[in-house]
Design an enzyme around this catalytic site. Structure first.
Site, mmCIF file in Angstrom:
data_model
loop_
_atom_site.group_PDB
_atom_site.id
_atom_site.type_symbol
_atom_site.label_atom_id
_atom_site.label_comp_id
_atom_site.label_asym_id
_atom_site.label_seq_id
_atom_site.Cartn_x
_atom_site.Cartn_y
_atom_site.Cartn_z
ATOM 1 N N GLU A 25 0.831 -1.216 0.000
ATOM 2 C CA GLU A 25 0.000 0.000 0.000
ATOM 3 C C GLU A 25 0.864 1.265 0.000
ATOM 4 O O GLU A 25 2.069 1.221 0.273
ATOM 5 C CB GLU A 25 -0.948 0.019 1.206
ATOM 6 C CG GLU A 25 -0.235 0.082 2.547
ATOM 7 C CD GLU A 25 -1.109 0.661 3.663
ATOM 8 O OE1 GLU A 25 -1.610 1.794 3.500
ATOM 9 O OE2 GLU A 25 -1.260 0.000 4.698
ATOM 10 N N LYS A 159 -3.552 -1.854 15.356
ATOM 11 C CA LYS A 159 -2.860 -1.060 16.376
ATOM 12 C C LYS A 159 -3.681 -0.928 17.642
ATOM 13 O O LYS A 159 -4.892 -0.789 17.592
ATOM 14 C CB LYS A 159 -2.580 0.340 15.838
ATOM 15 C CG LYS A 159 -1.309 0.407 15.046
ATOM 16 C CD LYS A 159 -1.169 1.739 14.363
ATOM 17 C CE LYS A 159 -2.256 1.941 13.342
ATOM 18 N NZ LYS A 159 -2.226 1.084 12.198
HETATM 19 N N1 PSU Z 1 -1.445 1.226 9.912
HETATM 20 C C1 PSU Z 1 -0.195 1.731 9.940
HETATM 21 N N2 PSU Z 1 0.101 2.780 9.193
HETATM 22 C C2 PSU Z 1 -0.823 3.326 8.367
HETATM 23 C C3 PSU Z 1 -2.136 2.776 8.315
HETATM 24 C C4 PSU Z 1 -2.412 1.725 9.102
HETATM 25 O O1 PSU Z 1 0.643 1.238 10.665
HETATM 26 O O2 PSU Z 1 -0.493 4.267 7.687
HETATM 27 C C5 PSU Z 1 -3.121 3.295 7.325
HETATM 28 C C6 PSU Z 1 -3.550 2.144 6.384
HETATM 29 O O3 PSU Z 1 -3.508 2.607 5.070
HETATM 30 C C7 PSU Z 1 -4.974 1.840 6.803
HETATM 31 C C8 PSU Z 1 -5.431 3.213 7.226
HETATM 32 O O4 PSU Z 1 -5.751 1.282 5.786
HETATM 33 O O5 PSU Z 1 -4.311 3.751 7.933
HETATM 34 C C9 PSU Z 1 -6.652 3.187 8.084
HETATM 35 O O6 PSU Z 1 -7.161 4.468 8.149
HETATM 36 P P1 PSU Z 1 -8.601 4.736 8.786
HETATM 37 O O7 PSU Z 1 -8.417 4.350 10.238
HETATM 38 O O8 PSU Z 1 -8.851 6.193 8.577
HETATM 39 O O9 PSU Z 1 -9.548 3.825 8.066
#
Ligand code: PSU
Ligand code: MN
Length: 302
Positions: A25, A159
């Site tokens: 990604e 996380k």
């Molecule tokens: N986990 C990480 N770093 C990130 C993300 C997740 O360690 O940058 C990013 C991923 O792209 C994930 C997104 O899909 O955050 C989730 O964002 P939201 O919680 O706004 O859906």
């Protein structure tokens, strides 16, 4: 109208020859890590996939096209760009139609990988149910994407900034197999332990590939979440990271951070508060996931 999808020469050749490919990604590059570690890490992850015998396909949206496989100069430019859109399922088509620059989250990367014919995707952590979701309704679209799009996603769990029990509940409701790799517990990104038992456990890439194939055979939509614990030498124990997370969450609430900004804000504050230790752990776990992703892709190709 042709599909706005451009594969790099290397990715196109690997697809044609049915060689193993691992999607990667780009939101982790633009929103998940600071420059220059973001670009360095992206390069190291690609190298790790190659060393494990697979082809990396980093995915992003550029000039009206979904790109699978970026040139080194493009990766560098993306890592330095300001104000890049963070794309999930909801934003993908608008970004493409407008011709603007976009980084794909887990959800959008799954969609693009599937369009390209790639079955395995490695990342750091998935989005999930945020704490306080009972009032904010903030639940990442990554979870519903896992229930719709047939890609196996290797992540180090979710996380601990999230509500992990609720995240597991939503995944169960959505019919997503959550498979811990090599341990009983669901891992918590920076820590191997979450205090929660994973719904499923598998101990080899071959077993994960067999489960992936069986899901397709049954005609079940959706993918699998492979929860791969961070290597022991790189982990931040749960007791050490939890107070930092609490402090970052309080700041986010006090500053009224909401929506798409929440995850990047928390990651940045935790990075600052741990004096970079969280980033070192983050890098180690992504590399570890790239290796397992390559092994699963090799089993699927073999
Ligand atoms: N986990 C990480 N770093 C990130 C993300 C997740 O360690 O940058 C990013 C991923 O792209 C994930 C997104 O899909 O955050 C989730 O964002 P939201 O919680 O706004 O859906
Ligand atoms: Mn959200």
């Amino acid at each position: 109208m042709p599909l706005p999808l451009r594969l790099s020469t290397e990715v196109a050749a690997a697809l044609a020859a049915r060689r193993p490919i691992v999607a990667l990604e780009s939101t982790i590059i633009t929103h998940g890590m600071p420059w220059p570690q973001n670009v360095e890490t992206a390069r190291r992850v690609e190298a790790e996939v190659r060393a494990a015998g697979a082809v990396p396909a980093t995915i992003a949206v550029m000039a009206g096209e979904i790109r699978a496989g970026l040139e080194p100069s493009e990766l560098e430019a993306l890592g330095q760009a300001q104000g890049v859109a963070k794309l999930s399922r909801a934003d993908l088509a608008v970004c493409l139609a407008q011709g603007s620059l976009g980084a794909t989250t887990v959800a959008a990367t799954m969609i693009c990988a599937h369009l390209a014919g790639i079955q395995v995707f490695a990342t750091g952590g998935i989005g999930g149910v945020h704490r306080g979701a009972e009032s904010s309704f903030d639940i990442s679209a990554d979870l519903t994407e896992l229930s719709r799009t047939p890609v196996s996603v290797v992540a180090a769990g979710a996380k601990a900034i999230l509500d992990l029990p609720k995240t597991l509940e939503v995944l169960e409701t959505q019919g997503v197999p959550v498979i811990a790799f090599g341990q009983d517990e669901f891992p918590a990104f920076w820590s191997r332990s979450s205090g929660l038992k994973a719904p499923l456990r598998l101990d080899s890439a071959a077993a994960i590939a067999a489960a992936h194939r069986m899901r397709a055979r049954l005609g079940l939509p959706g993918g699998q979440l492979i929860a791969n614990p961070i290597p022991a030498e790189a982990e931040i124990p749960r007791t050490a990271i939890l107070p930092v997370i609490e402090a970052a969450l309080e700041e986010a609430a006090a500053q009224g951070i909401a929506g798409k900004a929440v995850t990047p804000f928390l990651l940045q504050r935790i990075f600052e508060m741990t004096e970079g230790q969280s980033l070192q752990s983050n890098i180690a776990l992504v590399l570890n996931n790239a290796r397992l992703g390559a092994a699963i892709a090799a089993e699927l190709a073999g």
